[in-house]
Design an enzyme around this catalytic site. Structure first.
Site, short mmCIF file in Angstrom:
data_model
loop_
_atom_site.label_atom_id
_atom_site.label_comp_id
_atom_site.label_asym_id
_atom_site.label_seq_id
_atom_site.Cartn_x
_atom_site.Cartn_y
_atom_site.Cartn_z
N ALA A 132 22.31 -10.25 -5.72
CA ALA A 132 22.18 -10.78 -6.85
C ALA A 132 21.56 -12.26 -6.62
CB ALA A 132 23.51 -10.99 -7.94
N ILE A 159 23.42 -20.10 0.95
CA ILE A 159 23.80 -21.17 0.47
C ILE A 159 23.71 -22.59 1.50
CG2 ILE A 159 26.27 -22.44 -0.07
CD1 ILE A 159 25.34 -19.81 -1.50
N SER A 160 23.03 -23.42 0.87
CA SER A 160 22.76 -24.49 1.61
C SER A 160 23.67 -25.48 1.78
CB SER A 160 21.61 -25.27 0.70
OG SER A 160 20.25 -24.75 0.66
N ARG A 244 15.71 -27.22 -10.73
CA ARG A 244 14.29 -26.92 -10.52
C ARG A 244 13.47 -28.10 -10.35
NH1 ARG A 244 15.08 -21.59 -14.81
NH2 ARG A 244 15.33 -20.23 -13.07
N ARG A 269 -10.20 -37.29 14.14
CA ARG A 269 -10.94 -36.23 15.08
C ARG A 269 -12.56 -36.34 14.82
NH1 ARG A 269 -10.87 -32.52 19.12
NH2 ARG A 269 -11.55 -30.59 18.43
N GLN A 280 -18.96 -32.93 4.38
CA GLN A 280 -18.65 -32.56 2.95
C GLN A 280 -17.69 -31.36 2.62
OE1 GLN A 280 -21.37 -31.02 -0.34
NE2 GLN A 280 -21.49 -33.34 -0.94
N GLN A 337 -5.48 -26.06 7.92
CA GLN A 337 -6.98 -25.57 8.18
C GLN A 337 -7.89 -26.89 8.76
OE1 GLN A 337 -8.06 -22.54 7.93
NE2 GLN A 337 -10.16 -22.81 8.38
N GLU A 364 15.92 -21.39 -6.02
CA GLU A 364 15.82 -22.14 -7.48
C GLU A 364 15.22 -21.13 -8.57
OE1 GLU A 364 18.25 -23.94 -8.07
OE2 GLU A 364 18.29 -25.47 -6.26
#
Length: 381
Positions: A132, A159-160, A244, A269, A280, A337, A364
């Site tokens: 559930a 359960i956190s 939320r 870099r 660009q 990326q 949540e």
């Protein structure tokens, strides 16, 4: 660079400066080690509690910080920018206190809330079960009335802070009447008959210990029923609106960190004799990341300001959760990326950010559930 914020008061500006200082001095230096070891940072929560950061959205009369949600959520975002696991557990703690504050009796609130909001305690929210998750009405954990107590039998999943929390807000079935058969209970840690399964082996958020909470005839006094029998579904749904928003703010902070790391790397870099940020294609990618983060922040703040004004915000909470967590997934993936091959290694934090972002689209209420909630509000179903 720190997010640009427009705080409502001088007090909230000072609060945010304190939060940033704590994040820089106490959290960022240790986050990598703790996450690598999957260690639960209880001392960090103790320090957050001492600073009053675990109860910001609740009244001072019960030990809270009496801050508007607009401020509380920006604190959650700032914490998440340093340590996502800590931000998630802080948000869950606030969510766990909400049923007692909003639906508890005056006697219950006077008895329990000062401790829950003292900063010395941490809460865990027990709603989901192995079968559930999004379907709250399918909860099967049973609370059988026995004299002046309820006897809880069943298990709660995902359960956190499981096993580390000091109290648990538990939803269990008191009748077979579908959604109207659920009830809500305050269950302190150490309750006989409550135990914990081994922690889940997760993709990310390793310092947020998540486990199954098992109730095997756990006896809970009847005066720890929050609200009335059968009121659990309405309590759970009201609490989830706030949860939320907490996840939306945390996801925004995570995305901000990924963006900041990308900007720094693009300015350092070099390839083909130029900083990669001068190309660009990559510069536009970073611009899109900034737009996503800024949009996510504006969306959750709009919902927070509606809440602070006492206006309905359930739809806006779902929009914020959907927008912010999708943004976090996109921005953290783009950050990998930007870093190229280096981003795929654990020498840099962006690979962890990407792993942490994924679950924000799931807990949540999955983002598919958010779309269902939003569409029902719009179409009147």
């Amino acid at each position: 660079m720190p997010a640009t914020r427009l705080m409502p008061t001088d007090e909230s500006r000072m609060l945010m400066e304190m939060v940033r200082e704590f994040c820089d001095e106490q959290m960022r230096p240790i986050v990598d080690q703790f996450e690598a070891e999957a260690a639960f940072p209880r001392e960090v929560f103790t320090q957050l509690g001492e600073l009053g950061l675990l109860s910001l959205a609740y009244p001072e009369s019960y030990g809270g910080g009496e801050q508007p949600y607009e401020v509380y959520l920006q604190v959650i975002e700032e914490i998440a920018s340093a340590w996502m696991s800590v931000a998630v557990c802080t948000s869950v703690h606030s969510l766990t206190c909400f049923p007692m504050y909003s639906f508890g009796s005056t006697e219950q609130k006077e008895r329990w809330l000062p401790g829950m909001l003292s900063g010395s305690q941490l809460g865990a929210y027990c709603l989901s079960e192995p079968h559930a998750g999004s379907d709250v009405a399918a909860i099967s954990t049973w609370a059988a009335k026995d004299g002046d107590s309820y006897v809880l039998t069943g298990s709660k999943a995902w359960i956190s802070s499981g096993g580390h929390a000091d109290f648990y807000t538990v939803f269990a079935r008191t009748s077979d009447d579908g959604p109207r058969g659920l009830s809500c209970f305050h269950v302190p840690a150490g309750t006989e008959g409550m135990s914990f399964a081994p922690p889940e082996r997760k993709m990310g958020l390793d310092s947020d210990t998540v486990c199954e909470v098992i109730f095997d005839g756990a006896r809970v006094p009847a005066d720890q029923l929050i609200g009335g029998e059968g009121q659990g579904m309405s309590i759970a749904l009201a609490a989830l609106d706030n949860g939320r928003l907490g996840i939306a703010a945390a996801a925004t902070g995570l995305a901000q960190s990924a963006l900041d790391a990308s900007v720094q790397y693009a300015n350092e870099r070099e390839q083909f004799g130029r900083r990669i940020g001068e190309f660009q294609g990559l510069a536009f990618l970073i611009a899109d990341m900034e737009a996503a983060v800024t949009s996510a922040r504006a969306t959750y703040l709009h919902a927070a300001r509606l809440k602070d004004a006492g206006r309905p915000m359930s739809k806006e909470a779902s929009v914020a959760k959907l927008v912010a967590t999708d943004a976090a997934m996109k921005v953290t993936t783009d950050a990998v990326q930007v870093f190229g091959g280096a981003g795929y290694t654990k020498d840099y934090p962006v690979e962890r950010f990407m792993r942490e972002a994924k679950v924000t689209q799931i807990f949540e209420g999955t983002n598919q559930i958010q779309r269902l909630v939003i569409s029902r509000h719009l179409l009147g179903r």
